[in-house]
Design a protein around this motif. Structure first.
Motif, short mmCIF file in Angstrom:
data_model
loop_
_atom_site.label_atom_id
_atom_site.label_comp_id
_atom_site.label_asym_id
_atom_site.label_seq_id
_atom_site.Cartn_x
_atom_site.Cartn_y
_atom_site.Cartn_z
N GLY A 1 36.08 5.10 -6.61
CA GLY A 1 36.65 4.54 -7.70
C GLY A 1 36.70 5.29 -8.78
O GLY A 1 37.37 4.76 -10.00
N GLN A 2 36.14 6.67 -8.79
CA GLN A 2 36.32 7.37 -9.91
C GLN A 2 37.59 8.20 -9.77
O GLN A 2 37.63 9.23 -10.73
N LEU A 3 38.34 8.15 -8.68
CA LEU A 3 39.33 8.95 -8.60
C LEU A 3 40.75 8.06 -8.91
O LEU A 3 40.92 6.90 -8.71
N ARG B 1 25.05 16.39 11.42
CA ARG B 1 25.47 15.99 10.02
C ARG B 1 26.11 17.30 9.23
O ARG B 1 26.65 17.25 8.44
N THR B 2 25.21 18.55 9.42
CA THR B 2 25.74 19.77 8.63
C THR B 2 27.24 20.16 8.92
O THR B 2 27.84 20.46 8.17
N VAL B 3 27.43 20.01 10.19
CA VAL B 3 28.85 20.54 10.47
C VAL B 3 29.83 19.36 9.83
O VAL B 3 30.72 19.77 9.50
N ARG B 4 29.59 18.20 9.99
CA ARG B 4 30.38 16.98 9.25
C ARG B 4 30.52 17.37 7.76
O ARG B 4 31.69 17.47 7.58
N LEU B 5 29.55 17.88 7.23
CA LEU B 5 29.84 17.89 5.69
C LEU B 5 30.30 19.28 5.43
O LEU B 5 31.21 19.42 4.78
N LYS B 6 30.14 20.01 6.06
CA LYS B 6 30.90 21.68 6.10
C LYS B 6 32.39 21.16 6.32
O LYS B 6 33.30 21.61 5.54
N ASN B 7 32.85 20.72 7.46
CA ASN B 7 33.99 20.50 7.98
C ASN B 7 34.85 19.54 6.67
O ASN B 7 36.04 19.84 5.99
N ALA B 8 34.03 18.43 6.34
CA ALA B 8 34.40 17.50 5.20
C ALA B 8 35.02 18.55 4.06
O ALA B 8 35.99 18.25 3.42
N SER B 9 33.96 19.24 3.34
CA SER B 9 34.20 20.01 2.51
C SER B 9 35.66 20.69 2.80
O SER B 9 36.02 21.05 1.49
N GLU C 1 33.70 2.36 -0.51
CA GLU C 1 33.59 2.49 -2.08
C GLU C 1 32.21 2.99 -2.40
O GLU C 1 32.12 3.75 -3.56
N ASP C 2 31.06 2.74 -1.72
CA ASP C 2 29.95 3.44 -2.01
C ASP C 2 29.47 4.46 -1.50
O ASP C 2 28.29 4.87 -1.24
N LEU C 3 30.25 5.11 -0.60
CA LEU C 3 30.23 6.52 -0.06
C LEU C 3 30.85 7.53 -1.02
O LEU C 3 32.07 7.55 -1.66
N SER C 4 30.38 8.63 -1.20
CA SER C 4 30.86 9.81 -1.77
C SER C 4 32.11 10.26 -1.00
O SER C 4 32.32 9.90 -0.01
N ILE C 5 33.11 10.85 -1.94
CA ILE C 5 34.31 11.27 -1.35
C ILE C 5 33.98 12.19 -0.15
O ILE C 5 34.48 12.11 0.88
N LEU C 6 33.11 13.26 -0.08
CA LEU C 6 32.53 13.98 1.05
C LEU C 6 32.10 13.14 2.30
O LEU C 6 32.60 13.45 3.27
N GLU C 7 31.33 12.35 1.99
CA GLU C 7 30.87 11.15 3.00
C GLU C 7 32.00 10.54 3.69
O GLU C 7 32.08 10.44 4.83
N ARG D 1 41.37 21.96 0.94
CA ARG D 1 42.81 22.04 1.31
C ARG D 1 43.67 21.21 0.30
O ARG D 1 44.70 21.57 -0.01
N PHE D 2 43.07 20.05 -0.32
CA PHE D 2 43.70 19.16 -0.89
C PHE D 2 43.12 19.53 -2.61
O PHE D 2 43.26 18.52 -3.10
N HIS D 3 42.40 20.65 -2.60
CA HIS D 3 42.10 20.79 -3.97
C HIS D 3 41.21 19.77 -4.65
O HIS D 3 41.23 19.30 -6.02
N LEU D 4 40.21 19.21 -4.08
CA LEU D 4 39.44 17.97 -4.35
C LEU D 4 37.94 18.34 -4.26
O LEU D 4 37.14 17.42 -4.17
N GLN D 5 37.61 19.67 -3.97
CA GLN D 5 36.29 20.11 -3.51
C GLN D 5 35.52 20.06 -4.66
O GLN D 5 34.45 19.72 -4.66
N GLU D 6 35.98 19.94 -6.08
CA GLU D 6 35.16 19.70 -7.34
C GLU D 6 34.63 18.26 -7.42
O GLU D 6 33.99 17.92 -8.19
N ARG D 7 35.48 17.44 -6.68
CA ARG D 7 35.13 16.06 -6.96
C ARG D 7 34.36 15.39 -5.53
O ARG D 7 34.22 14.25 -5.38
#
Ligand SMILES: Nc1ncnc2c1ncn2[C@@H]1O[C@H](COP(=O)(O)OP(=O)(O)OP(=O)(O)O)[C@@H](O)[C@H]1O
Ligand SMILES: [Mg+2]
Length: 263
Positions: free
Chosen positions: A144-146, A119-127, A100-106, A132-138
């Motif tokens: 909890g905000q989704l 970490r940089t690779v992790r965040l890039k791959n997560a993004s 709950e207290d981590l961003s969607i990306l994290e 792919r699921f059209h959630l990049q803007e979030r």
């Protein structure tokens, strides 16, 4: 012909001893081919989650054999099991299980910690997975905000971010309305068509149209087991296709994850 990815032989999970002894799984045999989309149904308490947890290396059977990719997993250490799990298996749960207290990306980047990506690779791959699921803007929203459907799509992005071959889903649409449920099922269908193996527990018989095989369990055993797609018609794993292609063209360096990201 797709090869065997999982083989269970005489798998038993016992709880308690003597008068309190009960069996969540009893002498359970199952052979799973790469590229199957298996739906597991059956009454509450029949052992579906227990089965998924054992296949996903979150739990161990009391007795019996579990062979994953030709390796007997009982004989390997817990640490190696954890590494194998991180590399090969993605999980999707009914209640999303996002932190709950981590961003969607994290959240989506988290499984890559266990396969030692920087970490940089992790965040890039997560993004890329979120895209792919059209959630990049979030990306920077908290779970909890989704909506429930969006949270489950984040959970699917997390399940596939490390490119596992096996996706285990325990009632992934159980908390979703039918619209969100359809979107989630279409995403799982697309992941399956890329040659991944999916084992999903559901209480909803309408969803079995997505499956290539439907197993009904009863009291820790298989009651019925019906394949609706013949083994030779299962989707071919993408890396196998690439191997075949690279025999023709050695310069083709694309891999499964690149291919997935390009979509
Ligand atoms: N830690 C435990 N200790 C004792 N019994 C357990 C434990 N975990 C599960 N069980 C028992 O094992 C059986 C199978 O449980 P499991 O959670 O696999 O069922 P399920 O088919 O997933 O049910 P549901 O559809 O309700 O999710 C149940 O009878 C349950 O009570
Ligand atoms: Mg369950």
């Amino acid at each position: 012909m797709n090869d065997t990815i999982i083989e269970l032989k005489g798998l038993t999970k016992r709880y308690g001893y003597g008068d309190t002894e009960s069996f969540a799984l009893k002498d359970f045999d199952l052979t799973i081919k790469r590229g199957e989309f298996i739906m597991i149904m059956g009454p509450s308490g029949c052992g579906k989650t227990t089965l998924l947890n054992i296949i996903g290396l979150l739990d161990r059977a009391t007795s019996g054999e579990y062979t994953l990719n030709g390796k007997n997993v009982a004989s390997i250490s817990s640490a190696r099991q954890a590494r194998l799990r991180a590399k090969k298996i993605g999980f999707i749960f009914q209640n999303f299980n996002l932190i709950e207290d981590l961003s969607i990306l994290e959240n989506v980047a988290l499984p890559l910690v266990y396969v030692n990506r920087p970490r940089t690779v992790r965040l890039k791959n997560a993004s890329q997975a979120l895209e792919r699921f059209h959630l990049q803007e979030r990306e920077y929203y908290l779970p909890g905000q989704l909506s429930g459907g969006q949270q489950q799509r984040v959970a699917i992005a997390r399940a596939i971010v490390s490119d596992p071959e096996i996706i285990l889903a325990d009632e992934p649409t159980g908390n979703l309305d039918s619209h969100a449920s359809n979107i989630v099922m279409e995403e799982l269908k697309a992941i399956h068509e890329e040659g991944n193996t999916i084992i999903m527990v559901t209480h909803n018989p309408a969803l079995t149209v997505y499956a290539t095989r439907v197993i009904n369990m009863l009291d820790g055993q298989i009651d019925t087991d019906v394949k609706t797609v013949a083994d030779q018609n299962l989707p071919q794993p993408i890396d196998v296709k690439i191997k075949k292609r690279s025999k023709r063209s050695k310069s083709n360096k694309s891999n499964k994850s690149n291919k997935r990201r390009k979509r």
